[in-house]
Scaffold this active site. Structure first.
Site, short mmCIF file in Angstrom:
data_model
loop_
_atom_site.label_atom_id
_atom_site.label_comp_id
_atom_site.label_asym_id
_atom_site.label_seq_id
_atom_site.Cartn_x
_atom_site.Cartn_y
_atom_site.Cartn_z
N ARG A 279 37.75 21.34 4.40
CA ARG A 279 38.54 20.55 3.48
C ARG A 279 39.20 21.45 2.44
O ARG A 279 38.77 22.60 2.23
CB ARG A 279 37.66 19.52 2.77
CG ARG A 279 36.93 18.56 3.69
CD ARG A 279 36.07 17.61 2.87
NE ARG A 279 35.35 16.65 3.71
CZ ARG A 279 34.13 16.84 4.21
NH1 ARG A 279 33.48 17.98 3.94
NH2 ARG A 279 33.55 15.93 4.96
N LYS A 304 31.17 16.34 -0.53
CA LYS A 304 31.11 14.93 -0.91
C LYS A 304 30.16 14.13 -0.05
O LYS A 304 29.74 13.04 -0.44
CB LYS A 304 32.52 14.32 -0.82
CG LYS A 304 33.08 14.22 0.59
CD LYS A 304 34.42 13.52 0.58
CE LYS A 304 34.94 13.28 1.99
NZ LYS A 304 36.23 12.58 1.98
N HIS A 376 45.19 18.04 4.65
CA HIS A 376 44.23 17.43 5.56
C HIS A 376 44.75 17.39 7.00
O HIS A 376 43.97 17.23 7.94
CB HIS A 376 43.88 16.01 5.09
CG HIS A 376 42.42 15.70 5.17
ND1 HIS A 376 41.46 16.45 4.54
CD2 HIS A 376 41.74 14.72 5.83
CE1 HIS A 376 40.26 15.95 4.79
NE2 HIS A 376 40.41 14.91 5.58
N HIS A 402 30.40 15.77 9.16
CA HIS A 402 30.32 14.32 9.12
C HIS A 402 28.90 13.86 9.44
O HIS A 402 28.23 14.45 10.30
CB HIS A 402 31.29 13.69 10.11
CG HIS A 402 32.72 13.83 9.71
ND1 HIS A 402 33.78 13.72 10.59
CD2 HIS A 402 33.28 14.08 8.50
CE1 HIS A 402 34.91 13.89 9.95
NE2 HIS A 402 34.65 14.12 8.68
N TYR A 411 39.53 11.65 13.34
CA TYR A 411 40.16 12.97 13.40
C TYR A 411 40.60 13.36 14.81
O TYR A 411 41.37 14.30 14.98
CB TYR A 411 39.19 14.04 12.88
CG TYR A 411 39.00 14.01 11.39
CD1 TYR A 411 39.61 14.94 10.58
CD2 TYR A 411 38.20 13.05 10.80
CE1 TYR A 411 39.44 14.92 9.20
CE2 TYR A 411 38.03 13.00 9.42
CZ TYR A 411 38.64 13.95 8.64
OH TYR A 411 38.47 13.91 7.29
#
Length: 430
Positions: A279, A304, A376, A402, A411
């Site tokens: 990211r 995150k 992104h 993830h 994605y």
């Protein structure tokens, strides 16, 4: 003319002029000295205060820059209060005078910076505690402990949940048995009035998650969360970004001038997103100690999702990082970030805005579609290339960091052009 000369030659007049000039000089020196003190506190104790609260480096730099500009304006505006004298009640009037022609989004950025400053100085008087505040505190604690959300996500959920509680209960105690679907719809109409569909969807989504938490604690029925309207976002806001083809990928990497120090940095940052799937926030947060040069592995810190990961470094990515760190990276600076600024604020870590600007300019040099602007897209390209090469979803999810495969499915894209080439003709076609 003679009278004028006599007047200027008068010792009393000359003394008065000298007195006024001296007072103006003293005021100017005091303002400069006060500004230097404010800047020292901003870059010192205030920055440490934000880091202790868990803010990312780019957020700390963001608030520092906006506060420095505000401090300079306050010192130049002689009749206004200095930064260390500012109060919460004076913020709206101050922003109206300092930013008369700026858009509301820009004013909100400065407002957040000043609010953090007042909280740091202990002069931000919070509103009177409402009886429902423990519900909000428990929800935020739940998000931090069990969801591992970042600071920006935490603030967004707090803002929208507080808006709902204020609208629904005001100064009363939270009585969930009296909340009806009609109350939910009334709040939703009020909350999304005058905003874009994507913004309204985000706001109501935060409230929906809060009501699910309330149901989890057994205080309300699940119908309350289900009563939150769902906003359909059509167009570019809900589409998957178009990924780069192999030819576009080569053109993008070839567009960087690797003979310059800044070009080495930009090339290495782009490779980290395009061939490692990082990211943008993970790229600017990389530290020198995160790179294991001997084994060729990269440690990505907790993000995150509340989890970190280790990634193998391909040879070309390791070579690009080594070339920048040894040759291009500014030396003798206290920051241990991998990617630093080279011109303005030299030696400071690269911000999110700088990274986005680098990628956006590279898109323009390659004559990519005008709507391409974000970083992104490179992460999506990385995942799609792996998926098209036959890699299973679980390894792709691990590389992207993830927790759920549903997130990874967003994605992964299939090359429709290649599918059309291998498609068989129908029997009745000749």
């Amino acid at each position: 003319m003679a009278n004028c000369r006599a007047e200027y030659a008068c010792p009393t007049v000359m003394a008065n002029k000298h007195h006024h000039r001296t007072r103006a000089c003293i005021r100017r020196q005091a303002r400069n000295r006060g500004l230097a003190e404010d800047l020292a506190v901003i870059h010192g104790d205030f920055a440490d205060y934000l880091r202790a609260r868990g803010y990312a480096p780019f957020s700390v730099d963001f608030y520092e820059r906006h506060l420095v500009r505000m401090a300079c304006w306050l010192r130049a505006y002689q009749r206004g209060p200095a930064l260390h004298e500012l109060t919460r009640q004076a913020i709206p009037r101050l922003l109206a005078k300092a930013l008369p022609h700026c858009c509301p989004k820009t004013k909100r950025k400065y407002y957040r910076a000043v609010v953090h400053w007042l909280r740091f100085k202990g002069r931000y008087s919070e509103p009177i505690d409402r009886p429902w505040v423990p519900w909000l505190n428990d929800y935020l604690q739940f998000l931090q402990t069990h969801r591992g959300v970042g600071q920006s996500t935490l603030e967004a959920n707090e803002t929208n949940a507080k808006a709902f509680m204020e609208h629904q209960f005001g100064a009363r105690r939270a009585n969930w048995s009296q909340v009806k679907p009609a109350d939910i719809w009334s709040f939703a109409r009020h909350r999304i009035r005058g905003v874009k569909p994507i913004t309204g969807k985000h706001r109501l989504g935060c409230v929906r998650r809060f009501l699910r938490f309330v149901h989890l604690k057994g205080a309300c029925m699940p119908q309350l969360a289900a009563a939150i309207p769902r906003i359909a976002v059509y167009g570019g806001g809900s589409r998957r970004p178009e990924v780069l083809t192999q030819q576009q990928r080569r053109r993008l990497l070839a567009s960087f001038r690797r003979t310059t120090l800044e070009g080495k940095r930009d090339y290495a940052m782009t490779l980290c997103m395009l061939d490692l799937g990082l990211r943008g926030g993970e790229v600017i947060g990389l530290r020198l100690q995160d790179i294991d040069w001997r084994t060729g592995r990269l440690t990505v810190r907790v993000t995150k999702t509340g989890r970190g990961r280790q990634l193998p470094l391909p040879a070309h990515v390791l070579e690009a990082l080594g070339d920048y760190v040894r040759v291009g990276r500014p030396q003798n600076f206290p920051s241990d970030h991998v990617f630093l600024r080279h011109f303005r604020r030299r030696g400071y870590p690269v911000s999110r805005g700088v990274l986005q600007g680098v990628v956006r300019l590279a898109y323009r040099r390659c004559a990519f579609p005008p709507g391409w602007a974000g970083t992104h897209r490179l992460r999506h390209t990385f995942a799609s290339r792996l998926y098209q090469s036959g890699v299973d979803m679980k390894p792709i999810a691990d590389l992207l960091g993830h927790q759920h495969l549903d997130s990874t499915n967003i994605y992964t894209q299939v090359d429709m052009r290649a599918l059309r080439q291998v498609a068989q003709r129908w029997p009745w076609q000749v």
